[in-house]
Design a protein around this motif. Structure first.
Motif, PDB file in Angstrom:
ATOM      1  N   TYR A   1       0.830  -1.197   0.000  1.00  0.00           N
ATOM      2  CA  TYR A   1       0.000   0.000   0.000  1.00  0.00           C
ATOM      3  C   TYR A   1       0.867   1.250   0.000  1.00  0.00           C
ATOM      4  N   ALA A   2       0.293   2.327  -0.571  1.00  0.00           N
ATOM      5  CA  ALA A   2       0.951   3.624  -0.486  1.00  0.00           C
ATOM      6  C   ALA A   2       0.904   4.110   0.956  1.00  0.00           C
ATOM      7  N   GLU A   3       1.832   4.971   1.298  1.00  0.00           N
ATOM      8  CA  GLU A   3       1.895   5.466   2.673  1.00  0.00           C
ATOM      9  C   GLU A   3       0.598   6.199   3.035  1.00  0.00           C
ATOM     10  N   GLY A   4       0.038   5.850   4.190  1.00  0.00           N
ATOM     11  CA  GLY A   4      -1.195   6.479   4.645  1.00  0.00           C
ATOM     12  C   GLY A   4      -2.456   5.865   4.079  1.00  0.00           C
ATOM     13  N   LYS A   5      -2.331   4.865   3.214  1.00  0.00           N
ATOM     14  CA  LYS A   5      -3.492   4.208   2.633  1.00  0.00           C
ATOM     15  C   LYS A   5      -3.685   2.833   3.259  1.00  0.00           C
ATOM     16  N   GLU A   6      -4.933   2.475   3.509  1.00  0.00           N
ATOM     17  CA  GLU A   6      -5.306   1.152   4.019  1.00  0.00           C
ATOM     18  C   GLU A   6      -4.368   0.704   5.126  1.00  0.00           C
ATOM     19  N   PRO A   7      -4.544   1.222   6.336  1.00  0.00           N
ATOM     20  CA  PRO A   7      -3.601   0.911   7.431  1.00  0.00           C
ATOM     21  C   PRO A   7      -3.353  -0.582   7.589  1.00  0.00           C
ATOM     22  N   SER A   8      -2.098  -0.956   7.405  1.00  0.00           N
ATOM     23  CA  SER A   8      -1.759  -2.379   7.447  1.00  0.00           C
ATOM     24  C   SER A   8      -1.946  -2.967   8.836  1.00  0.00           C
ATOM     25  N   GLN A   9      -1.901  -2.105   9.889  1.00  0.00           N
ATOM     26  CA  GLN A   9      -2.018  -2.647  11.236  1.00  0.00           C
ATOM     27  C   GLN A   9      -3.366  -3.321  11.461  1.00  0.00           C
TER      28      GLN A   9
END
Length: 522
Positions: free
Chosen positions: A492-500
């Motif tokens: 994902y791009a930074e700030g998109k769809e939080p991986s956490q």
């Protein structure tokens, strides 16, 4: 899993009140919809799926071999079906007629949505009438089945118009011995009051709540409330500090505590003989105080949302079993070990070390000088770390970068020199301050066998450009003779769809050794 149903739309009265507060109802609904989506990422999956297809084909010799199976096996088959299909097996043959009522109930209300409503669940609205229908069906099923209730997942029902409904449901669930309960309100209202009958469910082993207000525990008996509860999840739940303390203290078997977006709890005090894993995601202005938890193995703060003016603490008292600690984030939290606040000039000593931690996670803004200066002191607190996860955070207002000389002048860091075998560097941007830290690490870590660098999707135009950023690292003299460096583009791009949110379930899965190593083979 994504949200199976969005919030029930605001009624005209709530819309008017929202406008009086100067807010746009559509914006509020969109925000609540996103929060609800994140809640459903955190929720445990039900033990049955509606994606299977139930079919019966008449055998060529007209012999009903399925019904001839032992009753124990037939009950096992029925117990693995979605509730609607399980009830329908009564029509297969006389021998099946009573099976559904004789097996522990698994009820998932999203399975009760009509095909049209289920297809619309990813859209803007699901009709209130459909939500009411599902709620009525749940009431009938709970009344019709004699129990016990193995698992009840209620995320699509509609309780705003039925204020006394939860009281009756909780009484039924308590009497019929529910073991696994997931209950998420379809706002609005956002903080629906939970009745105190919640504490009557003494057979519960797992409980997840979302978008509710927790009942006041002040007048409850000071005896065990959830004697068998092993896993508790509170997702955007309004709960005050004394009530949180009460629940932890009155759950003597509690092993897993998960909190997503705490509301009105500003202090999480961990005092428990049974806790093994605590996870916080979207922690809001929250102090985390590990005071007494001798069996705690994992303490993970996936993300924090703090007021710019606030300063919060993560305090670690003696923790003899703590092996995973993440993510320490100097932007938001002050680290305390024992009675010592860890600062850039803190000297390592037995009272400032946690030697049991093997996996450590840090989030650092490499453009903020004071945060980078804290890194050596933090690493010295954990001398036995074998796996290190660093997440680089960008900042709009850098305050100075530290070059390689800073790292060369730092005094010895035991975990770097003697123990770290794997380091994953997440959110690499190619900045000089990041490269200085990585070069120091490669020149100082003789036990390092793998350095994995992950950059956000779209950061560089190509893999060739990303590799060119690493050229200074290959001119350095590496301390390890068997270290491999691997470079990945993130999903994902930074700030998109939080991986956490996607990785959250790994945190409490004890069969997963390292819940943060999701790209390389751990």
């Amino acid at each position: 899993m994504g949200s199976p149903a969005p919030p029930v739309p605001m009624d005209p009265i709530r819309e008017a009140l929202t406008r009086v507060r100067g807010e746009d109802p559509q914006d509020v609904e969109a925000l609540i919809g996103r929060i609800l989506k994140y809640i459903h990422f955190v929720l445990p999956d039900p033990p049955v799926s509606r994606h299977g297809i139930l079919r019966a084909r008449r055998p060529h010799d007209c012999v009903d071999r399925l019904s001839a199976l032992p009753v124990t096996l037939l009950r096992n088959i029925v117990s693995r079906l979605p509730d609607k299909d399980a009830a329908r097996t009564a029509a297969l043959a006389t021998r099946w007629r009573g099976l559904w009522r004789s097996v522990p109930l698994v009820l998932v209300d999203s399975h009760l949505l009509t095909p049209a409503a289920a297809a619309a669940a990813s859209g803007d609205q699901v009709a209130c009438a459909e939500a009411r229908r599902v709620t009525a069906t749940v009431s009938r099923v709970l009344a019709a089945h004699p129990g016990p209730f193995r698992c009840v997942h209620l995320t699509c029902s509609y309780m705003a118009e039925f204020p006394s409904l939860l009281v009756r449901w909780f009484q039924t669930l308590a009497v019929k011995g529910v073991q696994d309960l997931v209950l998420v309100n379809r706002p609005f209202p956002i903080a629906f009051d939970l009745p105190a009958t919640l504490f009557g469910m003494s057979a519960l082993t797992r409980l997840y709540l979302g978008f509710f207000k927790f009942p006041d525990t002040a007048g409850l008996p000071r005896t065990g409330s959830f004697p068998k509860l092993r896993e508790l999840g509170l997702c955007t739940v309004v709960i005050f500090n004394p009530d949180m303390d009460f629940v932890i203290a009155r759950s003597p078997a509690l092993e897993i505590l998960s909190i997503q977006a705490n509301m009105l709890t500003d202090r999480l005090r961990l005092v428990s003989r049974s806790l093994r894993c605590v996870q916080v995601i979207g922690g809001i202005d929250l102090d985390i105080l590990l005071e007494y938890a001798p069996h705690l193995e994992r303490l993970i703060v996936w993300s924090a949302w703090l007021n710019k003016c606030s300063s919060r603490r993560i305090k670690i008292a003696p923790a003899p079993a703590l092996s995973i600690l993440a993510y320490l984030e100097p932007e938001f939290y002050t680290l305390e070990v024992g009675n010592t606040v860890i600062k850039a000039d803190t000297r390592a000593s037995p009272t400032t070390m946690v030697p049991t931690v093997k996996i450590l996670g840090l989030k650092v803004r490499f453009g903020i000088r004071d945060e980078v200066k804290l890194l050596p002191a933090y690493l010295r607190c954990f001398p036995s770390v074998e796996r290190l996860h660093i997440e680089s955070k960008k900042t709009a207002e850098p305050t100075g970068k530290l070059n390689l000389n800073f790292w060369k002048e730092a005094s010895a860091i035991e975990c770097v020199q003697s123990h770290i075998k794997l380091m994953m560097f997440h959110n690499f941007h190619g900045d000089q301050s990041e490269l200085s830290f990585l070069q120091f690490f490669l020149e100082s870590a003789p036990m390092l066998t793998k350095l994995a660098i992950v950059y956000p999707k779209g950061t560089f135009t190509s893999m060739t450009e990303a590799k060119s950023k690493l050229e200074p690292l290959f001119s350095a003299k590496w301390a390890s003779t068997c270290c491999s460096l691997v470079l990945f583009e993130g999903f994902y791009a930074e700030g998109k769809e939080p991986s956490q949110f996607r990785n959250f379930k790994r945190g409490s899965n004890f069969s997963v050794r390292d819940p943060f190593a999701v790209i390389i083979r751990a």
